[in-house]
Write a protein that holds these residues in place. Structure first.
Motif, mmCIF file in Angstrom:
data_model
loop_
_atom_site.group_PDB
_atom_site.id
_atom_site.type_symbol
_atom_site.label_atom_id
_atom_site.label_comp_id
_atom_site.label_asym_id
_atom_site.label_seq_id
_atom_site.Cartn_x
_atom_site.Cartn_y
_atom_site.Cartn_z
ATOM 1 N N ALA A 1 0.801 -1.221 0.000
ATOM 2 C CA ALA A 1 0.000 0.000 0.000
ATOM 3 C C ALA A 1 0.833 1.270 0.000
ATOM 4 C CB ALA A 1 -0.941 -0.010 1.210
ATOM 5 N N ALA A 2 2.127 1.190 -0.238
ATOM 6 C CA ALA A 2 2.982 2.383 -0.170
ATOM 7 C C ALA A 2 2.508 3.472 -1.117
ATOM 8 C CB ALA A 2 4.425 2.005 -0.486
ATOM 9 N N TRP A 3 1.875 3.096 -2.230
ATOM 10 C CA TRP A 3 1.421 4.084 -3.209
ATOM 11 C C TRP A 3 0.316 4.990 -2.647
ATOM 12 C CZ3 TRP A 3 -3.751 4.040 -4.395
ATOM 13 C CH2 TRP A 3 -4.460 2.881 -4.056
ATOM 14 N N MET A 4 -0.326 4.600 -1.553
ATOM 15 C CA MET A 4 -1.436 5.383 -1.018
ATOM 16 C C MET A 4 -0.969 6.629 -0.266
ATOM 17 S SD MET A 4 -4.126 2.451 0.208
ATOM 18 C CE MET A 4 -5.455 3.640 0.348
ATOM 19 N N ARG A 5 0.319 6.728 0.008
ATOM 20 C CA ARG A 5 0.852 7.927 0.655
ATOM 21 C C ARG A 5 1.428 8.827 -0.426
ATOM 22 N NH1 ARG A 5 4.824 6.919 5.557
ATOM 23 N NH2 ARG A 5 2.892 7.046 6.774
ATOM 24 N N SER A 6 1.041 10.097 -0.446
ATOM 25 C CA SER A 6 1.492 11.006 -1.500
ATOM 26 C C SER A 6 2.979 11.289 -1.369
ATOM 27 C CB SER A 6 0.715 12.328 -1.423
ATOM 28 O OG SER A 6 1.127 13.082 -0.292
ATOM 29 N N ASP A 7 3.575 11.806 -2.451
ATOM 30 C CA ASP A 7 5.012 12.077 -2.446
ATOM 31 C C ASP A 7 5.385 13.121 -1.393
ATOM 32 O OD1 ASP A 7 3.679 14.029 -3.841
ATOM 33 O OD2 ASP A 7 4.926 13.957 -5.630
ATOM 34 N N TRP A 8 4.540 14.138 -1.212
ATOM 35 C CA TRP A 8 4.861 15.166 -0.214
ATOM 36 C C TRP A 8 4.784 14.605 1.209
ATOM 37 C CZ3 TRP A 8 7.272 19.411 -1.418
ATOM 38 C CH2 TRP A 8 7.164 19.919 -2.715
ATOM 39 N N VAL A 9 3.833 13.720 1.452
ATOM 40 C CA VAL A 9 3.741 13.101 2.783
ATOM 41 C C VAL A 9 4.930 12.190 3.024
ATOM 42 C CG1 VAL A 9 2.355 11.599 4.264
ATOM 43 C CG2 VAL A 9 1.231 13.309 2.822
ATOM 44 N N TRP A 10 5.327 11.453 1.982
ATOM 45 C CA TRP A 10 6.510 10.608 2.122
ATOM 46 C C TRP A 10 7.748 11.445 2.439
ATOM 47 C CZ3 TRP A 10 7.269 5.991 3.466
ATOM 48 C CH2 TRP A 10 6.454 4.933 3.069
ATOM 49 N N ALA A 11 7.890 12.566 1.750
ATOM 50 C CA ALA A 11 9.061 13.419 1.972
ATOM 51 C C ALA A 11 9.138 13.857 3.433
ATOM 52 C CB ALA A 11 9.007 14.635 1.054
ATOM 53 N N GLY A 12 8.009 14.302 3.993
ATOM 54 C CA GLY A 12 8.002 14.727 5.383
ATOM 55 C C GLY A 12 8.235 13.591 6.349
ATOM 56 N N ALA A 13 7.632 12.428 6.064
ATOM 57 C CA ALA A 13 7.780 11.283 6.964
ATOM 58 C C ALA A 13 9.220 10.776 6.994
ATOM 59 C CB ALA A 13 6.834 10.167 6.531
ATOM 60 N N LEU A 14 9.870 10.764 5.845
ATOM 61 C CA LEU A 14 11.262 10.294 5.788
ATOM 62 C C LEU A 14 12.193 11.257 6.520
ATOM 63 C CD1 LEU A 14 11.201 9.159 2.066
ATOM 64 C CD2 LEU A 14 11.731 7.641 3.996
ATOM 65 N N ALA A 15 11.997 12.553 6.314
ATOM 66 C CA ALA A 15 12.859 13.547 6.964
ATOM 67 C C ALA A 15 12.690 13.530 8.484
ATOM 68 C CB ALA A 15 12.561 14.936 6.422
ATOM 69 N N ALA A 16 11.469 13.198 8.942
ATOM 70 C CA ALA A 16 11.186 13.216 10.371
ATOM 71 C C ALA A 16 11.482 11.887 11.059
ATOM 72 C CB ALA A 16 9.719 13.593 10.601
ATOM 73 N N SER A 17 11.883 10.877 10.300
ATOM 74 C CA SER A 17 12.115 9.557 10.883
ATOM 75 C C SER A 17 13.258 9.575 11.889
ATOM 76 C CB SER A 17 12.434 8.541 9.780
ATOM 77 O OG SER A 17 12.818 7.301 10.340
#
Length: 375
Positions: free
Chosen positions: A304-320
């Motif tokens: 289901a990774a495609w269900m998260r938008s690119d901008w949300v992924w960018a923020g989630a990765l930076a905040a990990s």
């Protein structure tokens, strides 16, 4: 540092192609005045498949022109490989890439290498010059060169992929099972995102596919088969998979009906971050002596990774919390690829909060030139 616009490269010259009207390994390259030639000659595939064995995934597609989606995939791949040859500019290191491509024997290997091709085409389309990593050294896949000229890279890009191994292996077994059947595909529905599929469960799925495919081939309409996966603790609750063989242009499609996505997204994020911590990848990330290197992870096969938008992924990765000060890469990007398209889909790049100003600027300019979402 990088051009702030997008442009498309022209096609490459048909290096090594058969002359018009002559037969090549994959059909006839028609003369300019010929009409209605049924076979299609793909000169770039001809170059890249020389020496390839019968188990090469692309040879499987070539052997099944009756499956409508296969010619589409082949034409897209032809364009990508032609563009790569054009961008290579005679660099002899691309010869090693062609040999590596010809040696592939599984769909998993092919998809991982194709993700590199998609990123390379994105760089060329954006007008960004690059070179391949130096052979025998732990360099990233692509060395980004300055627009004002010079051989010293201003950034690096390493491409890899991540997928739940059990699902990946099951997918390849299903495709192998369906090869004798034209026009059939399998649709699987998981009641929740699977963290693990035991080999016994995979065997049950393959048996169901075999029986249903035989029924459809004989003109019947089989009922879907529901399999209890078990492993309640590992899969965070009860899990079933419904298997249904039906007429389809695609061999396999699967979906998750469970509404809870926290677990799947956390699993995909962890897989992306963990991809950069292996000794080999870490060495590539640190190989350019302070020059920022981005790690780009293809999550096409990660549920289901495609269900998260690119901008949300960018923020989630930076905040990990996993991206610590000693993390070997300047940032992590996740994306997808589609076999019917040459484009990089949904790229979201989380830049490390520990970057210095110069490294951050270089990484940001690269992402902006490519039109990729970034933190």
């Amino acid at each position: 540092m990088f051009p702030q616009f997008h442009r498309r490269k022209g096609g490459a010259a048909e290096l090594g192609a058969a002359a018009p009207g002559e037969h090549g390994p994959f059909g006839v390259f028609p003369r300019a005045d010929e009409k209605g030639v049924e076979e299609t000659y793909r000169p770039a595939l001809d170059r890249w498949l020389r020496g390839a064995g019968e188990k090469h995934p692309v040879r499987v597609w070539l052997a099944r022109p009756d499956v409508p989606i296969f010619p589409v995939n082949l034409d897209v791949l032809e364009g990508m490989l032609d563009a790569l040859d054009s961008a290579a500019g005679g660099d002899t290191r691309w010869a090693a890439k062609r040999r590596e491509f010809a040696s592939l024997t599984s769909m998993g290997q092919f998809l991982e290498m194709r993700s590199e091709f998609a990123v390379a085409c994105a760089l060329a389309s954006a007008g960004i010059g690059y070179g391949l990593g130096k052979p025998g050294e732990p360099n990233p896949d692509f060395l980004i060169l300055p627009t004002e000229g010079g051989a010293s890279p201003v950034a690096g890009v390493e491409v890899t992929s991540a997928s739940p191994p059990e699902i990946n292996e099951l997918s390849e077994r299903i495709e192998e099972e369906l090869q004798p059947h034209s026009g059939l595909g399998v649709h699987m529905v998981f009641s929740r995102y699977p963290s693990r599929l035991r080999s016994a469960v995979a065997d049950e799925v393959i048996a169901a596919v075999h029986d249903q495919a035989s029924t459809v081939a004989a003109g019947g309409s089989p009922e879907p088969v529901v399999i209890d996966v078990g492993d309640v603790v590992i899969n965070a609750g009860p899990l079933t998979v419904t298997v249904h063989v039906r007429e389809s242009e695609e061999w396999l499609g699967w979906e998750v009906t469970g509404a809870e996505l926290t677990g799947p997204m956390s699993s995909a994020l962890y897989a992306a971050v963990a991809a950069g911590r292996s000794p080999a990848k870490a060495a590539q990330g640190r190989s350019l002596d302070g020059v920022p290197v981005l790690l780009l992870v293809d999550l096409s096969r990660y549920g289901a990774a495609w269900m998260r938008s690119d901008w949300v992924w960018a923020g989630a990765l930076a905040a990990s919390e996993e991206v610590t000060a000693d993390y070997p890469f300047a940032g992590i990007g996740v994306f997808q690829q589609r076999l019917e398209s040459p484009a990089v889909v949904g790229m979201g790049v989380g830049l490390s909060p520990h970057l210095g100003p110069e490294s951050r600027q270089a990484a940001e300019e690269l992402c902006d030139a490519l039109g990729w979402a970034r933190s």
